[in-house]
Design a protein around this motif. Structure first.
Motif, PDB file in Angstrom:
ATOM      1  N   MET A   1       0.852  -1.179   0.000  1.00 56.80           N
ATOM      2  CA  MET A   1       0.000   0.000   0.000  1.00 56.80           C
ATOM      3  C   MET A   1       0.896   1.240   0.000  1.00 56.80           C
ATOM      4  O   MET A   1       1.968   1.232   0.606  1.00 56.80           O
ATOM      5  N   GLY A   2       0.443   2.255  -0.714  1.00 56.96           N
ATOM      6  CA  GLY A   2       1.128   3.539  -0.659  1.00 56.96           C
ATOM      7  C   GLY A   2       0.216   4.541  -0.003  1.00 56.96           C
ATOM      8  O   GLY A   2      -0.987   4.564  -0.282  1.00 56.96           O
ATOM      9  N   VAL A   3       0.768   5.372   0.895  1.00 57.60           N
ATOM     10  CA  VAL A   3      -0.021   6.478   1.441  1.00 57.60           C
ATOM     11  C   VAL A   3       0.563   7.770   0.903  1.00 57.60           C
ATOM     12  O   VAL A   3       1.781   7.958   0.879  1.00 57.60           O
ATOM     13  N   GLU A   4      -0.325   8.622   0.430  1.00 57.30           N
ATOM     14  CA  GLU A   4       0.104   9.820  -0.289  1.00 57.30           C
ATOM     15  C   GLU A   4      -0.910  10.917   0.015  1.00 57.30           C
ATOM     16  O   GLU A   4      -2.115  10.686  -0.015  1.00 57.30           O
ATOM     17  N   ILE A   5      -0.400  12.113   0.271  1.00 52.42           N
ATOM     18  CA  ILE A   5      -1.295  13.204   0.691  1.00 52.42           C
ATOM     19  C   ILE A   5      -1.878  13.952  -0.498  1.00 52.42           C
ATOM     20  O   ILE A   5      -2.884  14.642  -0.374  1.00 52.42           O
ATOM     21  N   ASP A   6      -1.271  13.794  -1.664  1.00 51.03           N
ATOM     22  CA  ASP A   6      -1.732  14.525  -2.850  1.00 51.03           C
ATOM     23  C   ASP A   6      -2.741  13.649  -3.614  1.00 51.03           C
ATOM     24  O   ASP A   6      -2.371  12.604  -4.163  1.00 51.03           O
ATOM     25  N   PRO A   7      -4.037  14.059  -3.651  1.00 52.68           N
ATOM     26  CA  PRO A   7      -5.063  13.198  -4.264  1.00 52.68           C
ATOM     27  C   PRO A   7      -4.802  12.904  -5.747  1.00 52.68           C
ATOM     28  O   PRO A   7      -5.138  11.811  -6.220  1.00 52.68           O
ATOM     29  N   ALA A   8      -4.181  13.863  -6.449  1.00 53.82           N
ATOM     30  CA  ALA A   8      -3.911  13.622  -7.871  1.00 53.82           C
ATOM     31  C   ALA A   8      -2.906  12.480  -8.040  1.00 53.82           C
ATOM     32  O   ALA A   8      -3.031  11.635  -8.944  1.00 53.82           O
ATOM     33  N   LEU A   9      -1.922  12.418  -7.136  1.00 48.53           N
ATOM     34  CA  LEU A   9      -0.933  11.337  -7.214  1.00 48.53           C
ATOM     35  C   LEU A   9      -1.545   9.999  -6.792  1.00 48.53           C
ATOM     36  O   LEU A   9      -1.180   8.944  -7.317  1.00 48.53           O
ATOM     37  N   VAL A  10      -2.490  10.042  -5.854  1.00 43.11           N
ATOM     38  CA  VAL A  10      -3.178   8.803  -5.439  1.00 43.11           C
ATOM     39  C   VAL A  10      -3.952   8.233  -6.630  1.00 43.11           C
ATOM     40  O   VAL A  10      -3.889   7.031  -6.931  1.00 43.11           O
ATOM     41  N   LYS A  11      -4.656   9.119  -7.349  1.00 45.39           N
ATOM     42  CA  LYS A  11      -5.436   8.694  -8.518  1.00 45.39           C
ATOM     43  C   LYS A  11      -4.487   8.103  -9.579  1.00 45.39           C
ATOM     44  O   LYS A  11      -4.727   7.010 -10.111  1.00 45.39           O
ATOM     45  N   LEU A  12      -3.393   8.831  -9.832  1.00 43.41           N
ATOM     46  CA  LEU A  12      -2.415   8.368 -10.827  1.00 43.41           C
ATOM     47  C   LEU A  12      -1.839   6.996 -10.437  1.00 43.41           C
ATOM     48  O   LEU A  12      -1.708   6.099 -11.271  1.00 43.41           O
ATOM     49  N   SER A  13      -1.529   6.819  -9.150  1.00 46.58           N
ATOM     50  CA  SER A  13      -0.929   5.563  -8.682  1.00 46.58           C
ATOM     51  C   SER A  13      -1.891   4.397  -8.866  1.00 46.58           C
ATOM     52  O   SER A  13      -1.490   3.308  -9.307  1.00 46.58           O
ATOM     53  N   ASN A  14      -3.176   4.621  -8.509  1.00 52.01           N
ATOM     54  CA  ASN A  14      -4.146   3.526  -8.668  1.00 52.01           C
ATOM     55  C   ASN A  14      -4.333   3.192 -10.153  1.00 52.01           C
ATOM     56  O   ASN A  14      -4.493   2.020 -10.510  1.00 52.01           O
ATOM     57  N   GLU A  15      -4.274   4.224 -11.020  1.00 51.16           N
ATOM     58  CA  GLU A  15      -4.335   3.960 -12.474  1.00 51.16           C
ATOM     59  C   GLU A  15      -3.101   3.177 -12.930  1.00 51.16           C
ATOM     60  O   GLU A  15      -3.196   2.216 -13.692  1.00 51.16           O
ATOM     61  N   ASN A  16      -1.936   3.594 -12.431  1.00 53.57           N
ATOM     62  CA  ASN A  16      -0.694   2.892 -12.797  1.00 53.57           C
ATOM     63  C   ASN A  16      -0.738   1.426 -12.353  1.00 53.57           C
ATOM     64  O   ASN A  16      -0.273   0.526 -13.072  1.00 53.57           O
ATOM     65  N   ALA A  17      -1.295   1.180 -11.152  1.00 51.87           N
ATOM     66  CA  ALA A  17      -1.393  -0.200 -10.656  1.00 51.87           C
ATOM     67  C   ALA A  17      -2.317  -1.025 -11.548  1.00 51.87           C
ATOM     68  O   ALA A  17      -2.034  -2.188 -11.864  1.00 51.87           O
TER      69      ALA A  17
END
Ligand SMILES: C[S@@+](CC[C@H](N)C(=O)[O-])C[C@H]1O[C@@H](n2cnc3c(N)ncnc32)[C@H](O)[C@@H]1O
Length: 284
Positions: free
Chosen positions: A83-99
């Protein structure tokens, strides 16, 4: 929280690189960051996971996960969950897309969360590319984790808690610093074995512990050894009661903390190896 303006020189370089990397529109929308967004290069990610010895049995937690590359690589190359925890919602969205694109969304997930409000306990491996002050703020929480949990930090240390291993890599395209290198540091959470231990009158230990390092006094078969030293590796314990003049250990013990017992194999002085189980007799 730390702002970029409050940081020392090396972190300021990290801030400058991050400012250059983030387009102005996105920068305006960023939440209050403890660390700016700078990615770990792919070959450095591989080396971080190798240093931690990540396997399919691991749960990898990346604190400040950026575009998700560390957890995604661990899932892809080792079959680990994470799991990754990230405070920037845009990066969270990008990470889930990348996964999802990498086909590992079932094993790698990303949540919008402050790393300081994150439960660290489920992790067997924690990865971090943060800043010195942030590492130091996390240190007390890390030291409470299950013994043997591995922590890998990209570039920054943990103050006076010395790493168990260190690797320096060439990073020719590194945007930060002058030497074009990345330093990777590994710590294993040590079990707490400080205090008094005894097995009848045959073996008595009085140990003081600072992180993974031990020193203290030993009484073994009627002989006192006042300057014992050793270290803890997860739940494994290594002690040297007395050294030869050459610096090699003349009499010592290897063992493991099992529940509330230290199970030791005492070796040296030409004696047969003897397995000794000692019981805690005070200490924490
Ligand atoms: C230097 S980047 C590292 C990104 C990624 N771990 C890597 O190594 O490629 C640090 C990340 O931490 C995030 N961050 C900063 N403060 C945070 C906080 N309080 N909680 C969670 N994430 C944070 C930033 O948005 C940034 O993406």
């Amino acid at each position: 929280m730390l702002g970029c303006s409050s940081m020392r020189l090396a972190p300021l370089l990290l801030c400058a690189a991050a400012a250059a990397a983030v387009p102005p529109a996105a920068a305006q929308a960023l939440p209050d960051l403890d660390v700016p967004f700078v990615t770990t290069p792919d070959h450095v990610v591989d080396a971080m996971l190798a240093l931690a010895g990540v396997t399919a049995r691991d749960f990898v937690l990346d604190l400040g996960s950026g575009d998700g590359r560390i957890v995604i690589t661990a899932a892809l190359k080792s079959g680990a969950r994470g799991m990754g925890v990230e405070i920037d919602p845009a990066l969270v969205k990008l990470s889930n897309e990348n996964a999802r694109k990498a086909g590992v969304a079932d094993r790698a997930r990303f949540v919008e969360q402050d790393l300081f409000a994150t439960d660290l306990a489920p992790a067997s491996v924690i990865t971090m590319y943060l800043l010195p002050d942030v590492n130091l703020k996390l240190r007390p929480e890390l030291l409470k984790l299950r013994p043997g949990t591995r922590i890998v930090s990209h570039d920054w240390d943990m103050g006076d808690w010395q790493p168990d291993a260190k690797v320096v890599l060439d990073v020719p395209d590194k945007k930060l610093g002058l030497d074009k290198k990345s330093t990777l540091l590994l710590w294993k959470i040590p079990a707490v074995v400080e205090g008094g231990w005894a097995s009848g009158k045959r073996l008595r230990l009085n140990l003081r512990q600072r992180y993974q390092m031990l020193e203290g006094e030993v009484l073994y078969r009627g002989q006192t050894y006042p300057a014992a030293s050793g270290r803890v590796d997860g739940t494994r314990v290594q002690l040297c009661f007395a050294q030869h003049d050459t610096g090699r250990c003349r009499l010592g013990a290897l063992g493991r903390l099992v529940g509330s017992e230290l199970q030791l194999l005492v070796d040296g002085a030409g004696r047969q190896q003897v397995t000794v189980i000692t019981r805690r007799n005070g200490g924490r």
